[in-house]
Write an enzyme that holds these catalytic residues in place. Structure first.
Site, PDB file in Angstrom:
ATOM      1  N   LYS A  65      29.044   7.226 -10.891  1.00 17.01           N
ATOM      2  CA  LYS A  65      28.452   7.332  -9.545  1.00 17.01           C
ATOM      3  C   LYS A  65      27.456   6.213  -9.246  1.00 17.01           C
ATOM      4  CE  LYS A  65      29.263  12.201  -8.825  1.00 17.01           C
ATOM      5  NZ  LYS A  65      28.778  13.492  -8.386  1.00 17.01           N
ATOM      6  N   ASN A  86      29.789   8.949  -4.385  1.00 17.99           N
ATOM      7  CA  ASN A  86      30.906   9.795  -4.816  1.00 17.99           C
ATOM      8  C   ASN A  86      32.137   9.650  -3.913  1.00 17.99           C
ATOM      9  OD1 ASN A  86      30.185  11.319  -2.532  1.00 17.99           O
ATOM     10  ND2 ASN A  86      30.875  13.199  -3.515  1.00 17.99           N
ATOM     11  N   GLY A 127      21.069  13.771 -14.794  1.00 15.01           N
ATOM     12  CA  GLY A 127      22.349  13.059 -14.755  1.00 15.01           C
ATOM     13  C   GLY A 127      22.788  12.716 -13.338  1.00 15.01           C
ATOM     14  N   GLY A 128      24.073  12.362 -13.229  1.00 16.16           N
ATOM     15  CA  GLY A 128      24.655  11.798 -12.011  1.00 16.16           C
ATOM     16  C   GLY A 128      24.360  12.508 -10.703  1.00 16.16           C
TER      17      GLY A 128
HETATM   18  P1  ATR Z   1      25.278  11.599 -17.450  1.00 12.95           P
HETATM   19  O1  ATR Z   1      24.071  11.903 -18.344  1.00 12.95           O
HETATM   20  O2  ATR Z   1      26.272  10.661 -18.094  1.00 12.95           O
HETATM   21  O3  ATR Z   1      24.925  11.239 -16.050  1.00 12.95           O
HETATM   22  P2  ATR Z   1      25.831  14.236 -16.570  1.00 12.95           P
HETATM   23  O4  ATR Z   1      26.921  15.193 -16.930  1.00 12.95           O
HETATM   24  O5  ATR Z   1      25.630  13.893 -15.147  1.00 12.95           O
HETATM   25  O6  ATR Z   1      26.099  12.928 -17.419  1.00 12.95           O
HETATM   26  O7  ATR Z   1      24.454  14.744 -17.159  1.00 12.95           O
HETATM   27  C1  ATR Z   1      24.379  15.510 -18.278  1.00 12.95           C
HETATM   28  C2  ATR Z   1      23.014  16.186 -18.275  1.00 12.95           C
HETATM   29  O8  ATR Z   1      23.049  17.293 -19.183  1.00 12.95           O
HETATM   30  C3  ATR Z   1      21.913  15.268 -18.763  1.00 12.95           C
HETATM   31  O9  ATR Z   1      20.731  15.556 -18.041  1.00 12.95           O
HETATM   32  C4  ATR Z   1      21.793  15.668 -20.239  1.00 12.95           C
HETATM   33  O10 ATR Z   1      20.549  15.417 -20.812  1.00 12.95           O
HETATM   34  P3  ATR Z   1      20.260  14.027 -21.576  1.00 12.95           P
HETATM   35  O11 ATR Z   1      19.888  13.054 -20.500  1.00 12.95           O
HETATM   36  O12 ATR Z   1      19.163  14.338 -22.487  1.00 12.95           O
HETATM   37  O13 ATR Z   1      21.547  13.659 -22.282  1.00 12.95           O
HETATM   38  C5  ATR Z   1      22.018  17.163 -20.134  1.00 12.95           C
HETATM   39  N1  ATR Z   1      22.424  17.738 -21.409  1.00 12.95           N
HETATM   40  C6  ATR Z   1      23.622  17.632 -21.998  1.00 12.95           C
HETATM   41  N2  ATR Z   1      23.645  18.324 -23.164  1.00 12.95           N
HETATM   42  C7  ATR Z   1      22.407  18.874 -23.308  1.00 12.95           C
HETATM   43  C8  ATR Z   1      21.782  19.700 -24.308  1.00 12.95           C
HETATM   44  N3  ATR Z   1      22.455  20.097 -25.389  1.00 12.95           N
HETATM   45  N4  ATR Z   1      20.501  20.085 -24.117  1.00 12.95           N
HETATM   46  C9  ATR Z   1      19.809  19.695 -23.013  1.00 12.95           C
HETATM   47  N5  ATR Z   1      20.343  18.908 -22.036  1.00 12.95           N
HETATM   48  C10 ATR Z   1      21.619  18.503 -22.172  1.00 12.95           C
END
Ligand code: ATR
Length: 264
Positions: A65, A86, A127-128
């Site tokens: 994105k 998007n 995230g995104g």
């Molecule tokens: P992206 O990070 O590539 O934009 P996303 O699906 O839009 O992907 O975002 C995933 C979100 O879930 C992020 O905020 C991620 O936190 P991190 O920045 O620390 O990676 C969060 N997330 C994923 N797994 C997690 C977990 N086990 N505990 C807490 N937060 C988690």
């Protein structure tokens, strides 16, 4: 035949083709909407395919994105303000990036008759989709926006876009009226968010951006504690609605049949 795509990585879970092709058929349009898994090094070629008319429109999902922006000729205000695209379309030979997640979230909240005005909004994740949720929450006149993300550096990046938001450490639970799970925790039915909500009081809105599974552990727990809860299904449908209207110039119908397409 006009050709539309949703791109992302992974992409197999996307239900956008079901929704768009249903509406394409309903309106008798000569078009097809498909999903495609891409790598970052294929974005440039994708944009040139839009420019030449081989592809007529693209939806963008995780993790592109923001990454798609350098390849575009222009951005709508919503895309510019969130640095998140998007929906892509061609206008006057220029490839333009737009953001319909903002409208998607706002319309979903309106549909359930919840008023964000003067409410404290607590967002989990950075995230995104988070810049769009923040922007929509600001538009709906929330009084305070607090972000908590496991990786602090990522929430600090988001704060660069929205100076007024407050950041707290992952694990803390502030006072709030609305909490939004914008992490990927919950995509697996066993996923649990390790936060304690037993002292937050009742009648808050617990919103999960996830719609598949329809009821994450986060929403089940919210219900048990006496709160309102809503999943991301309507947000997903309304972001698609706005993209469809932009590309085809007609408003598609949203009814129970539309929503049933997402029960997989
Ligand atoms: P992206 O990070 O590539 O934009 P996303 O699906 O839009 O992907 O975002 C995933 C979100 O879930 C992020 O905020 C991620 O936190 P991190 O920045 O620390 O990676 C969060 N997330 C994923 N797994 C997690 C977990 N086990 N505990 C807490 N937060 C988690």
């Amino acid at each position: 035949m006009k050709k539309y795509l949703v791109i992302g990585n992974p992409i197999s879970h996307s239900l956008s083709p079901e929704l768009h092709n249903h509406w394409i058929k309903q309106h008798g349009l000569n078009a097809l909407y498909e999903k495609k898994k891409l790598n970052g090094n294929e974005l440039e070629k994708l944009i040139s395919d839009i420019k030449t008319g081989n592809i007529n429109g693209v939806n963008v999902t995780v993790p592109f994105k923001n990454a798609i922006i350098p390849y575009l000729d222009g951005l709508s205000n919503d895309a510019k303000n969130t640095q998140s695209v998007n929906t892509i379309y061609l206008k006057d030979k220029k490839v333009i990036g737009h953001n319909t997640d903002i409208d998607g979230f706002e319309n979903a909240i309106k549909k359930i008759n919840f008023d964000f005005k003067n409410k404290k909004v607590f967002i989990l994740g950075a995230g995104g989709v988070v810049p769009s949720i923040i922007y929509a929450s600001i538009k709906m006149e929330s009084s305070e926006i607090i972000i908590s993300n496991r990786t602090k550096e990522k929430s600090e990046q988001v704060k660069k876009l929205f100076d007024k938001i407050k950041l707290i450490d992952w694990g803390e639970v502030p006072n709030f009226d609305v909490i939004i799970n914008a992490t990927s925790l919950g995509l697996n039915p066993e996923d649990k968010i390790n936060l304690d909500f037993t002292n937050t009081g009742k009648n808050k809105l617990f919103y999960d951006v996830i719609y598949n599974p329809t009821e994450t552990h986060f929403l089940k727990m919210a219900k048990k504690l006496g709160n309102k809860n809503e999943n991301g299904r309507l947000m997903f449908v309304y972001q698609a609605f706005s993209a469809f209207k932009l590309w085809h110039g007609v408003e598609p119908t949203i009814n129970n049949d539309t929503l049933k397409l997402l029960d997989q």
